[in-house]
Design a protein around this motif. Structure first.
Motif, PDB file in Angstrom:
ATOM      1  N   GLY A   1       0.790  -1.213   0.000  1.00 18.25           N
ATOM      2  CA  GLY A   1       0.000   0.000   0.000  1.00 18.25           C
ATOM      3  C   GLY A   1       0.825   1.267   0.000  1.00 18.25           C
ATOM      4  O   GLY A   1       0.328   2.342   0.319  1.00 18.25           O
ATOM      5  N   ASN A   2       2.135   1.135  -0.319  1.00 20.28           N
ATOM      6  CA  ASN A   2       3.047   2.289  -0.318  1.00 20.28           C
ATOM      7  C   ASN A   2       3.020   3.023   1.022  1.00 20.28           C
ATOM      8  O   ASN A   2       3.066   4.246   1.071  1.00 20.28           O
ATOM      9  CB  ASN A   2       2.711   3.266  -1.445  1.00 20.28           C
ATOM     10  CG  ASN A   2       2.958   2.649  -2.820  1.00 20.28           C
ATOM     11  OD1 ASN A   2       3.824   1.778  -2.949  1.00 20.28           O
ATOM     12  ND2 ASN A   2       2.216   3.087  -3.808  1.00 20.28           N
ATOM     13  N   SER A   3       2.978   2.251   2.116  1.00 18.27           N
ATOM     14  CA  SER A   3       2.836   2.864   3.439  1.00 18.27           C
ATOM     15  C   SER A   3       3.656   2.111   4.474  1.00 18.27           C
ATOM     16  O   SER A   3       3.689   0.869   4.473  1.00 18.27           O
ATOM     17  CB  SER A   3       1.367   2.862   3.858  1.00 18.27           C
ATOM     18  OG  SER A   3       1.236   3.230   5.220  1.00 18.27           O
ATOM     19  N   LEU A   4       4.297   2.869   5.382  1.00 19.33           N
ATOM     20  CA  LEU A   4       4.995   2.248   6.504  1.00 19.33           C
ATOM     21  C   LEU A   4       4.021   1.599   7.476  1.00 19.33           C
ATOM     22  O   LEU A   4       4.432   0.831   8.351  1.00 19.33           O
ATOM     23  CB  LEU A   4       5.823   3.298   7.271  1.00 19.33           C
ATOM     24  CG  LEU A   4       6.991   3.971   6.555  1.00 19.33           C
ATOM     25  CD1 LEU A   4       7.766   4.844   7.541  1.00 19.33           C
ATOM     26  CD2 LEU A   4       7.924   2.953   5.927  1.00 19.33           C
ATOM     27  N   GLY A   5       2.743   1.902   7.342  1.00 19.89           N
ATOM     28  CA  GLY A   5       1.753   1.348   8.247  1.00 19.89           C
ATOM     29  C   GLY A   5       1.336  -0.068   7.926  1.00 19.89           C
ATOM     30  O   GLY A   5       0.552  -0.665   8.667  1.00 19.89           O
ATOM     31  N   SER A   6       1.863  -0.642   6.853  1.00 22.34           N
ATOM     32  CA  SER A   6       1.485  -2.004   6.474  1.00 22.34           C
ATOM     33  C   SER A   6       2.458  -3.020   7.055  1.00 22.34           C
ATOM     34  O   SER A   6       3.589  -2.682   7.415  1.00 22.34           O
ATOM     35  CB  SER A   6       1.470  -2.133   4.951  1.00 22.34           C
ATOM     36  OG  SER A   6       2.770  -1.860   4.432  1.00 22.34           O
ATOM     37  N   TYR A   7       2.012  -4.266   7.164  1.00 17.27           N
ATOM     38  CA  TYR A   7       2.929  -5.342   7.528  1.00 17.27           C
ATOM     39  C   TYR A   7       3.937  -5.549   6.402  1.00 17.27           C
ATOM     40  O   TYR A   7       3.659  -5.269   5.234  1.00 17.27           O
ATOM     41  CB  TYR A   7       2.176  -6.662   7.731  1.00 17.27           C
ATOM     42  CG  TYR A   7       1.375  -6.755   9.002  1.00 17.27           C
ATOM     43  CD1 TYR A   7       1.948  -6.491  10.245  1.00 17.27           C
ATOM     44  CD2 TYR A   7       0.041  -7.159   8.972  1.00 17.27           C
ATOM     45  CE1 TYR A   7       1.210  -6.605  11.409  1.00 17.27           C
ATOM     46  CE2 TYR A   7      -0.712  -7.280  10.131  1.00 17.27           C
ATOM     47  CZ  TYR A   7      -0.119  -6.999  11.350  1.00 17.27           C
ATOM     48  OH  TYR A   7      -0.844  -7.110  12.503  1.00 17.27           O
ATOM     49  N   SER A   8       5.093  -6.100   6.768  1.00 22.08           N
ATOM     50  CA  SER A   8       6.051  -6.542   5.748  1.00 22.08           C
ATOM     51  C   SER A   8       6.204  -8.052   5.861  1.00 22.08           C
ATOM     52  O   SER A   8       5.613  -8.686   6.742  1.00 22.08           O
ATOM     53  CB  SER A   8       7.414  -5.868   5.969  1.00 22.08           C
ATOM     54  OG  SER A   8       8.106  -6.460   7.066  1.00 22.08           O
ATOM     55  N   ALA A   9       7.018  -8.638   4.994  1.00 24.53           N
ATOM     56  CA  ALA A   9       7.385 -10.037   5.157  1.00 24.53           C
ATOM     57  C   ALA A   9       8.081 -10.198   6.511  1.00 24.53           C
ATOM     58  O   ALA A   9       8.721  -9.267   7.014  1.00 24.53           O
ATOM     59  CB  ALA A   9       8.319 -10.469   4.030  1.00 24.53           C
ATOM     60  N   SER A  10       7.962 -11.379   7.117  1.00 23.98           N
ATOM     61  CA  SER A  10       8.524 -11.596   8.452  1.00 23.98           C
ATOM     62  C   SER A  10      10.030 -11.363   8.482  1.00 23.98           C
ATOM     63  O   SER A  10      10.584 -10.901   9.485  1.00 23.98           O
ATOM     64  CB  SER A  10       8.201 -13.013   8.927  1.00 23.98           C
ATOM     65  OG  SER A  10       6.807 -13.177   9.059  1.00 23.98           O
ATOM     66  N   GLN A  11      10.693 -11.686   7.378  1.00 24.91           N
ATOM     67  CA  GLN A  11      12.146 -11.514   7.310  1.00 24.91           C
ATOM     68  C   GLN A  11      12.527 -10.058   7.059  1.00 24.91           C
ATOM     69  O   GLN A  11      13.677  -9.684   7.245  1.00 24.91           O
ATOM     70  CB  GLN A  11      12.718 -12.420   6.206  1.00 24.91           C
ATOM     71  CG  GLN A  11      14.208 -12.657   6.314  1.00 24.91           C
ATOM     72  CD  GLN A  11      14.677 -13.770   5.372  1.00 24.91           C
ATOM     73  OE1 GLN A  11      13.880 -14.608   4.934  1.00 24.91           O
ATOM     74  NE2 GLN A  11      15.958 -13.795   5.059  1.00 24.91           N
ATOM     75  N   GLY A  12      11.560  -9.249   6.667  1.00 28.01           N
ATOM     76  CA  GLY A  12      11.806  -7.839   6.410  1.00 28.01           C
ATOM     77  C   GLY A  12      11.525  -7.465   4.969  1.00 28.01           C
ATOM     78  O   GLY A  12      11.407  -8.326   4.091  1.00 28.01           O
ATOM     79  N   VAL A  13      11.419  -6.164   4.701  1.00 26.04           N
ATOM     80  CA  VAL A  13      11.172  -5.654   3.347  1.00 26.04           C
ATOM     81  C   VAL A  13      12.327  -6.074   2.444  1.00 26.04           C
ATOM     82  O   VAL A  13      13.504  -5.870   2.782  1.00 26.04           O
ATOM     83  CB  VAL A  13      11.034  -4.117   3.366  1.00 26.04           C
ATOM     84  CG1 VAL A  13      10.920  -3.568   1.951  1.00 26.04           C
ATOM     85  CG2 VAL A  13       9.815  -3.706   4.202  1.00 26.04           C
ATOM     86  N   ASN A  14      11.993  -6.638   1.294  1.00 22.36           N
ATOM     87  CA  ASN A  14      13.016  -7.239   0.445  1.00 22.36           C
ATOM     88  C   ASN A  14      14.080  -6.248  -0.014  1.00 22.36           C
ATOM     89  O   ASN A  14      15.281  -6.516   0.055  1.00 22.36           O
ATOM     90  CB  ASN A  14      12.356  -7.895  -0.776  1.00 22.36           C
ATOM     91  CG  ASN A  14      13.353  -8.712  -1.588  1.00 22.36           C
ATOM     92  OD1 ASN A  14      13.982  -9.623  -1.069  1.00 22.36           O
ATOM     93  ND2 ASN A  14      13.514  -8.361  -2.860  1.00 22.36           N
ATOM     94  N   CYS A  15      13.671  -5.058  -0.465  1.00 20.50           N
ATOM     95  CA  CYS A  15      14.658  -4.108  -0.989  1.00 20.50           C
ATOM     96  C   CYS A  15      15.579  -3.605   0.126  1.00 20.50           C
ATOM     97  O   CYS A  15      16.749  -3.270  -0.133  1.00 20.50           O
ATOM     98  CB  CYS A  15      13.979  -2.949  -1.716  1.00 20.50           C
ATOM     99  SG  CYS A  15      13.320  -1.651  -0.636  1.00 20.50           S
ATOM    100  N   ILE A  16      15.089  -3.576   1.349  1.00 20.34           N
ATOM    101  CA  ILE A  16      15.940  -3.158   2.469  1.00 20.34           C
ATOM    102  C   ILE A  16      16.961  -4.246   2.781  1.00 20.34           C
ATOM    103  O   ILE A  16      18.141  -3.962   3.051  1.00 20.34           O
ATOM    104  CB  ILE A  16      15.086  -2.812   3.704  1.00 20.34           C
ATOM    105  CG1 ILE A  16      14.155  -1.634   3.373  1.00 20.34           C
ATOM    106  CG2 ILE A  16      15.977  -2.479   4.909  1.00 20.34           C
ATOM    107  CD1 ILE A  16      13.211  -1.248   4.496  1.00 20.34           C
TER     108      ILE A  16
END
Length: 493
Positions: A114-129
């Motif tokens: 949703g282009n928002s920090l308010g959403s869940y990410s993958a458990s391992q973390g945001v892929n691009c990060i």
């Protein structure tokens, strides 16, 4: 209607102002009469008491958030800019923000649901990060490759350390997992070990040799531990907290060889990797040294290393951003690790974004680069000056000895406490250095953490003090400590 009438007859209906006082006193009298004839009910026993609670939780101690509390931080503008843009994307249209900050913010937001920090990410973390973390490690280690699949974004480094220890601890009796930790240590380790009911295996750093790690001491500790547990994990803090030492490459090679020899899982706490001040020292990552020791080691020694947004030159501890890189982990255990991480859904996405800014800073040619470089050099340069200032001033005080502050953010001076003060501490049921630190707080307002909270050799006393205050304020603090210590020695002579 019948129920309403009954309520009125019992005095529960609407009342006029004149009748309110009479009915209130009447009700009180009735209640008093009922209490006199009704037998008292004993309160049911609580389900959760100090006796019934999990004893491992009760055993946890965490000195840096205990009776003596220490707080400090440094602010870094580039991180604030990108975080502001990520948190309130409407600012992306503002001319007040540089384009390179906007570019980083857009990349992070596009990778979020949703282009928002308010959403869940993958458990391992945001892929691009995770990709940016892997690229950072590769740059840091001079080209030693890092795989994003081995990167796990965490809620600060502490979350990663406790998570990997949960997987490592097993067995019972003499086969219960032993976890080797340095003494002095950061209290997170002893706290997690207590919580997991693992066995703490202490190895002592060499205070007489600038808190160096001696492999012979590791051998002593592991051999003694084998009598009552299964030593499986070796924790290293480099640069050291609270001791501030920076390990040499030779020392790291010796530790890796020891871990390979004893079949120990290595945990490398490297959150202070940017905080190296001594011109004779430099930071060497365990990952790089392991790789350069050759495939016999790099393909076999299991290593988890940790970093965080909380330290370094940024000091953004409130975001709770961090990562761990785990190498040579069995494929099936990787699945178990992801499963364990999925229980807490994901680390805070804002903390993940903060970690991305730390590992992906402005580069030459970008609009923010010059300002970022000035700020980074200023913060680290000032810390280096304050490290030397603290060492020098403490060593001018009779009864205080401070080793060189090679890195990290703290001094850990040794203090002489007279026998009468030790007796006074015992009378107050306090450790002698806790007694000293409490007196220091009460008489000067200076808050330091007693060495007993970190561990120390029997009969020695220390405290941990941050070097973060501005230079002039730090000079004032050090002078007050000097005056207090001299008066303390005279009082208890």
């Amino acid at each position: 209607m019948q129920r309403a009438a009954a309520l009125v007859r019992r005095g529960c209906g609407p009342r006029t102002p004149s009748s309110w006082g009479r009915s209130q006193s009447s009700a009180a009298a009735e209640a008093s009469a009922v209490l006199k004839v009704r037998p008292e009910r004993s309160r049911r026993e609580r389900i959760l008491t100090l006796e019934s609670m999990n004893p491992q939780v009760k055993a946890v101690e965490y000195a840096v958030r205990g009776p003596i509390v220490l707080k400090a931080g440094e602010i870094e503008l580039e991180l604030q800019r990108v975080m502001a843009l990520c948190t309130y994307p409407n600012l992306l249209d503002s001319p007040s923000f540089p384009e390179d900050a906007k570019k980083r913010a857009r990349r992070i937001l596009q990778a979020c649901g949703g282009n928002s920090l308010g959403s869940y990410s993958a458990s391992q973390g945001v892929n691009c990060i995770r990709e940016d973390v892997a690229a950072y490690i590769t740059r840091r280690d001079g080209g030693v490759p890092a795989d994003p699949d081995n990167i796990y974004l965490t809620t600060g480094a502490s979350d990663g350390i406790s998570t990997i220890l949960k997987i490592l601890v097993s067995g019972g009796g003499k086969s219960r997992t032993g976890v080797m930790i340095p003494i002095p240590q950061y209290p997170l380790y002893s706290a997690v070990i207590s919580e997991l009911d693992a066995i703490q295996v202490n190895y002592y750093l060499d205070e007489e040799n600038c808190w160096a790690l001696n492999v012979n001491e590791l051998r002593r500790a592991v051999q003694e531990a084998k009598d009552h547990c299964d030593p499986k994990v070796l924790c290293i803090i480099n640069p050291g907290n609270p001791t501030g030492q920076v390990q040499s490459r030779k020392c790291i090679e010796d530790v890796i060889h020891f871990a390979w020899e004893e079949k120990l899982f290595l945990l490398a706490d490297e959150v202070y990797q940017d905080n190296v001040y001594s011109p004779d020292c430099r930071f060497h990552s365990f990952k790089k040294v392991l790789y350069e020791m050759g495939p016999e080691y790099s393909s076999n020694v299991e290593l988890a290393s940790f970093h965080s947004t909380s330290k370094g030159y940024m000091g953004e501890c409130g975001y709770r951003g961090g990562y761990m890189e785990v190498i040579n982990l069995h494929p099936e255990i990787k699945g178990q690790l992801v499963k364990l991480l999925s229980v807490r859904l994901c680390p805070p996405v804002s903390g993940q974004a903060a970690m991305d800014i730390v590992v992906n800073p402005p580069v030459a040619g970008e609009e923010s680069f010059e300002q970022f470089s000035r700020e980074k050099e200023s913060v680290l340069g000032n810390l280096a000056k304050k490290a030397k200032l603290t060492e020098d001033l403490f060593n001018q005080v009779p009864g205080i000895h401070c080793n060189p502050l090679q890195g990290a953010m703290y001094a850990f001076p040794r203090i002489f406490i007279p026998a009468k003060a030790v007796e006074a501490a015992q009378a107050h049921q306090m450790a002698p250095d806790m007694f000293y630190c409490m007196k220091l707080l009460e008489e000067t307002g200076i808050c330091v953490v007693p060495g007993s909270g970190f561990g120390q050799r029997e009969g020695t006393y220390h405290f941990r003090m941050t070097i973060l205050p501005p230079v002039e304020k730090l000079k004032t603090v050090l002078q007050k400590v000097k005056d207090f210590h001299i008066n303390f020695l005279e009082k208890y002579a």
